[in-house]
Design an enzyme around this catalytic site. Structure first.
Site, PDB file in Angstrom:
ATOM      1  N   SER A 186     -50.045 -12.037   3.482  1.00 52.41           N
ATOM      2  CA  SER A 186     -48.839 -11.940   2.655  1.00 52.41           C
ATOM      3  C   SER A 186     -48.618 -10.576   2.021  1.00 52.41           C
ATOM      4  O   SER A 186     -47.525 -10.276   1.569  1.00 52.41           O
ATOM      5  CB  SER A 186     -48.876 -13.012   1.569  1.00 52.41           C
ATOM      6  OG  SER A 186     -49.970 -12.791   0.720  1.00 52.41           O
ATOM      7  N   HIS A 214     -47.750 -18.544   5.096  1.00 61.14           N
ATOM      8  CA  HIS A 214     -46.639 -17.594   5.278  1.00 61.14           C
ATOM      9  C   HIS A 214     -46.115 -17.541   6.707  1.00 61.14           C
ATOM     10  O   HIS A 214     -45.187 -16.781   6.991  1.00 61.14           O
ATOM     11  CB  HIS A 214     -47.075 -16.192   4.833  1.00 61.14           C
ATOM     12  CG  HIS A 214     -47.388 -16.142   3.368  1.00 61.14           C
ATOM     13  ND1 HIS A 214     -46.429 -15.929   2.408  1.00 61.14           N
ATOM     14  CD2 HIS A 214     -48.550 -16.348   2.704  1.00 61.14           C
ATOM     15  CE1 HIS A 214     -46.990 -15.974   1.225  1.00 61.14           C
ATOM     16  NE2 HIS A 214     -48.276 -16.227   1.365  1.00 61.14           N
ATOM     17  N   LYS A 244     -43.442 -22.899   0.243  1.00 64.68           N
ATOM     18  CA  LYS A 244     -42.836 -21.600   0.563  1.00 64.68           C
ATOM     19  C   LYS A 244     -41.600 -21.842   1.430  1.00 64.68           C
ATOM     20  O   LYS A 244     -40.550 -22.179   0.887  1.00 64.68           O
ATOM     21  CB  LYS A 244     -43.876 -20.687   1.195  1.00 64.68           C
ATOM     22  CG  LYS A 244     -45.053 -20.438   0.219  1.00 64.68           C
ATOM     23  CD  LYS A 244     -46.018 -19.419   0.713  1.00 64.68           C
ATOM     24  CE  LYS A 244     -47.315 -19.424  -0.071  1.00 64.68           C
ATOM     25  NZ  LYS A 244     -47.199 -19.032  -1.470  1.00 64.68           N
TER      26      LYS A 244
HETATM   27  N1  PMP Z   1     -52.576 -19.908   1.127  1.00 57.37           N
HETATM   28  C1  PMP Z   1     -51.899 -18.748   1.104  1.00 57.37           C
HETATM   29  C2  PMP Z   1     -52.129 -17.753   2.200  1.00 57.37           C
HETATM   30  C3  PMP Z   1     -50.985 -18.493   0.077  1.00 57.37           C
HETATM   31  O1  PMP Z   1     -50.307 -17.338   0.038  1.00 57.37           O
HETATM   32  C4  PMP Z   1     -50.803 -19.465  -0.930  1.00 57.37           C
HETATM   33  C5  PMP Z   1     -49.801 -19.263  -2.068  1.00 57.37           C
HETATM   34  N2  PMP Z   1     -49.740 -18.038  -2.631  1.00 57.37           N
HETATM   35  C6  PMP Z   1     -51.533 -20.641  -0.862  1.00 57.37           C
HETATM   36  C7  PMP Z   1     -52.400 -20.828   0.175  1.00 57.37           C
HETATM   37  C8  PMP Z   1     -51.386 -21.699  -1.905  1.00 57.37           C
HETATM   38  O2  PMP Z   1     -50.233 -22.437  -1.680  1.00 57.37           O
HETATM   39  P1  PMP Z   1     -49.520 -23.227  -2.869  1.00 57.37           P
HETATM   40  O3  PMP Z   1     -48.668 -22.255  -3.587  1.00 57.37           O
HETATM   41  O4  PMP Z   1     -48.756 -24.293  -2.165  1.00 57.37           O
HETATM   42  O5  PMP Z   1     -50.604 -23.791  -3.720  1.00 57.37           O
END
Ligand code: PMP
Length: 396
Positions: A186, A214, A244
């Site tokens: 990300s 992502h 997301k």
């Molecule tokens: N995995 C990745 C790669 C993420 O970027 C995120 C969120 N920033 C998450 C897991 C966690 O997801 P959530 O926001 O649904 O808890």
């Protein structure tokens, strides 16, 4: 009377973060998190959300969420294994499996929770996990919780992964070995080298786990990174988030039936924490249905992403090597990146700066997340502001 030790711990900790410029402040959004947001009464073009497809404010999702409140109430009422498994949760999980091309799926309350749950339910202290050094915090915490030996490999470095996999296997110390990676990273928008990862996994009989937070909704015509590479039969655990591109809240793992059966009896957040609300489950299912019916939002996201990238590059910004709509503007210096983001805010763009330790020192950036909900006019306005502030601060 409150604890003096606690007070000292908290106050020192906060001061230390402030001194190092790492004390995050929060900008509350007044109203919905759409392509234009309001903060402190000010309207801003929003380039910082993960609402990739604009579904967080989609009327069709709102409608099914409201209907679910009417038919099922506002809460699931119990943990999944008592009697908190509603028909809506099962319908959602069936849809996720269809979407991902797997036998079955299990949903959790968040993506973070899901990584904590699934990794620790599969791996334990007799095992080892090969983890990309840039993997998300929830993967790191899930790995720690499992008590498996964590072996980090250099970011997307397949020679390093192969070498470490070989060493781990040849050591004879571990019962199971997993390789785990983000599908899309990300901070830079680069895509994991899944074909090579899968090849190495086959060579050394590794369990494969892809966190596609992502990539889902973005790659593989929406179905994610694994589909993008046509590797549905080769990845054991396809993890994703519903927060997301899907626009709601929750996380999931998709895979074979025996994997999902196991997670349902052994992953602790599934066993001991109440499931997402009926409105969340219904809205998530609707979002996936929409993605399966049409690639319109996916195509719009890419169109907007390419447009913003080309515009920023033409202005002379360093946008790194992103392979997805995630568009960093690399500034380098931490303080300058923060000041740049602040000036963008004053001029009407919300794009957060990302600094060490989230990204390596000297690569501080302002990260842009265009979505399907942005219009070209909004992106043009943002580009004009980037040009003005970029020139003013000697960045371009
Ligand atoms: N995995 C990745 C790669 C993420 O970027 C995120 C969120 N920033 C998450 C897991 C966690 O997801 P959530 O926001 O649904 O808890």
């Amino acid at each position: 009377m409150s604890s003096k030790i606690l007070d000292a711990f908290l106050n020192d900790g906060i001061q230390d973060l402030k001194d190092r410029g790492m004390y995050n402040t929060i900008d509350p959004v007044e109203g919905a998190n759409g392509p234009v947001i309001k903060i402190d009464g000010k309207s801003l073009i929003n380039l910082s959300s993960n609402n990739y497809l604009g579904l967080a404010t989609d009327e069709r999702l709102k409608k099914v969420a409201k209907e679910a409140v009417d038919t099922h109430g506002v809460g699931a009422g119990a943990v999944r294994t008592i009697n908190g498994t509603l028909d809506l949760h099962l319908e959602l999980e069936k849809k996720i499996a269809e979407f991902k091309g797997t036998e079955a799926a299990i949903s959790y309350q968040s993506g973070f929770n899901c990584n904590m749950a699934a990794i620790s339910a599969i791996m334990n202290k007799e095992d080892a996990i090969l983890s990309d050094e840039l993997n998300h915090a929830s993967i790191i915490d899930g790995c720690r919780l499992s008590r498996a030996k964590i072996i980090r490999f250099n970011h997307s470095d397949m020679d390093d992964l192969r070498k470490k996999a070989k060493e781990a296997v040849e050591s004879g110390q571990y019962k199971k070995i997993m390789v785990i990676t983000d599908g899309v990273f990300s901070m830079d928008g680069d895509i994991a080298k899944l074909p090579e990862i899968v090849e190495i996994a086959e060579e050394f009989d590794l369990i494969t786990y892809v966190d596609d937070a992502h990539g889902s909704g973005v790659l593989g015509k929406g179905a994610g990174t694994v589909k993008h590479f046509g590797l549905q039969d080769k990845v054991d655990l396809q993890m994703g988030t519903l927060s997301k591109a899907i626009g709601v809240i929750g996380g999931y793992v998709a895979g074979k039936q025996n994997l999902i059966d196991w997670l349902k009896v052994s992953s602790r957040p599934f066993l001991f924490s109440t499931a997402v609300s009926p409105a969340d489950a219904a809205a998530s299912r609707k979002a996936i249905e929409l993605l399966m019916e049409s690639t319109e939002l996916h195509d719009k996201l890419w169109d907007n992403g390419n447009y913003l990238k080309a515009g920023l590059q033409k202005l002379g910004f360093d946008i790194g090597e992103s392979e997805t709509p995630i568009t960093p503007c690399i500034i380098g210096d931490e303080k300058k990146a923060q000041a740049f983001s602040k000036r963008l805010f004053e001029e009407g763009v919300y794009a957060k700066s990302i600094v060490f330790p989230t990204v390596p020192r000297g690569t501080a950036r302002v990260r842009n997340m265009p979505t399907a909900a942005h219009t070209k006019e909004m992106l043009d306005d943002a580009l004009k502001i980037y040009e003005k502030v970029g020139k003013e601060m000697d960045i371009i």
